[in-house]
Design an enzyme around this catalytic site. Structure first.
Site, PDB file in Angstrom:
ATOM      1  CG  ASP A 269      17.801   0.440   8.514  1.00 31.89           C
ATOM      2  OD1 ASP A 269      16.955  -0.467   8.594  1.00 31.89           O
ATOM      3  OD2 ASP A 269      17.700   1.527   9.115  1.00 31.89           O
TER       4      ASP A 269
ATOM      5  CD  GLU B 164      -6.613  12.236  13.502  1.00 30.30           C
ATOM      6  OE1 GLU B 164      -7.118  12.813  12.524  1.00 30.30           O
ATOM      7  OE2 GLU B 164      -5.906  12.812  14.358  1.00 30.30           O
TER       8      GLU B 164
ATOM      9  CE1 TYR C  82       3.426   2.172   6.889  1.00 33.12           C
ATOM     10  CE2 TYR C  82       1.376   1.061   7.462  1.00 33.12           C
ATOM     11  CZ  TYR C  82       2.726   1.004   7.163  1.00 33.12           C
ATOM     12  OH  TYR C  82       3.368  -0.202   7.119  1.00 33.12           O
TER      13      TYR C  82
ATOM     14  CD  GLN D  33      10.313  -6.646   4.930  1.00 30.17           C
ATOM     15  OE1 GLN D  33       9.530  -6.229   5.783  1.00 30.17           O
ATOM     16  NE2 GLN D  33       9.963  -7.579   4.060  1.00 30.17           N
TER      17      GLN D  33
END
Length: 328
Positions: A31, A278, A154, A86
């Site tokens: 991470d 948005e 995304y 993830q």
């Protein structure tokens, strides 16, 4: 088993790392600890998993680094058996404001991880995808054959990552599965989501604010169900090369969600409304029949029950989790 969890200091990754350690596995977490939200929550995830390891048979190792760094990724993947991917630049609105970062992390990072997994001959890569890949619904509930026409960078990055994952299975024989999560929530979740905003405001005597008219619907999935489906993929080779929806099979309007949370805390509060944001999808609703057929997935926590659990947990952990308390 030795398992790598990328993004393992985050919400879902932290829960996976904790559960895998409790199950007696040896866990490596990769991470970046980038402060997309309060780092204290990520640090708490790391500490919880470390504590679980200290009290059980599993081990826990934390590596600070990015999935876009090929040398770091190659090193952490080289001796693991399973990879639960993830790590991502999360957030629809964040992707709208900074699509370059989303693209680099979610697409290039996934490619870097797949290359390392292929070289290391891992037993399986489980890729975290999102219902954001669907975009505007042509029909509901979404099944996996529904067209993928995302309405945000995304969502587009998650579609691209899914295709890379599938291709590495078909072309190189790397065992892979992609899981399309439907708005996961629960303890230690990202604090800038509708659930946390509603709870935080209500606990402080402020009206919950809905962005839009409240008629938009979501299929919220409790984190316990998401952890369960990932655990199942450690013990079966079913679904290799597949994409599976992981949702609750139910849905709720944002207006009703706000009222459920408001009524749990302070029924006297009024609901407020603001301009829509948005890039947000109007509706999500999952068809999980494919996951049920292939791996026996059965969501166990309804949205209403999960909301009540989350409110209870929030109250118990408000001192370190609530953003208004931390700023005071």
């Amino acid at each position: 088993m030795k398992i790598l969890v990328t993004g393992g200091a985050g919400f879902i990754g932290g829960h996976l790392a904790e559960q895998f350690v409790r199950d007696g596995h040896d866990i490596v977490v990769l991470d970046t600890l980038v402060p997309f939200y309060d780092l204290g929550i990520k640090e708490r995830n790391v500490e919880i998993a470390r504590t679980a390891a200290a009290g059980g048979d599993g081990t826990y190792e934390f590596v600070e680094g990015s999935i876009t760094d090929a040398d770091v990724v190659e090193d952490v993947v080289s001796d693991v058996e399973f990879v639960f991917h993830q790590a991502a630049q999360a957030g629809v609105r964040a992707s709208v404001s900074n699509p370059e970062k989303t693209t680099r992390t979610n697409i290039e990072g996934t490619f870097t991880l797949l290359e390392a997994a292929r070289d290391a001959d891992v037993k399986r890569v489980v890729n975290a995808s999102s219902s954001s890949v669907y975009g505007k619904p042509e029909y509901l509930p979404y099944d996996e054959d529904h067209p993928t026409t995302p309405v945000s960078p995304y969502g587009a990055s998650k579609v691209a990552a899914e295709h890379y994952v599938r291709v590495y299975n078909e072309v190189y024989g790397l065992p892979t599965v992609s899981l399309r999560y439907f708005t996961v929530y629960g303890p230690r979740m990202r604090p800038n989501m509708a659930f946390t905003n509603f709870v935080s405001r209500c606990l402080h005597g402020e009206s919950p604010v809905i962005y839009g008219d409240g008629t938009q619907t979501r299929d919220f999935t409790y984190v316990e169900d998401v952890v369960g489906v990932n655990r199942d993929l450690l013990s079966t080779d079913a679904a290799d090369g597949e994409v599976l929806n992981v949702g609750s099979t139910g849905r709720i309007t944002i207006d009703d969600l706000a009222r459920v949370i408001r009524d749990e805390i302070d029924p006297s509060l009024e609901i407020e409304y603001d301009d829509p944001r948005e890039g947000d999808a109007k509706h999500t609703h999952s068809d999980v029949s494919k996951a049920r057929e292939l791996i026996g997935y059965e969501p166990s926590v309804s949205i209403e029950e999960g909301a009540k659990r989350f409110v209870d947990w929030y109250r118990e952990n408000e001192d370190w989790y609530d953003p208004l308390v931390r700023r005071s």
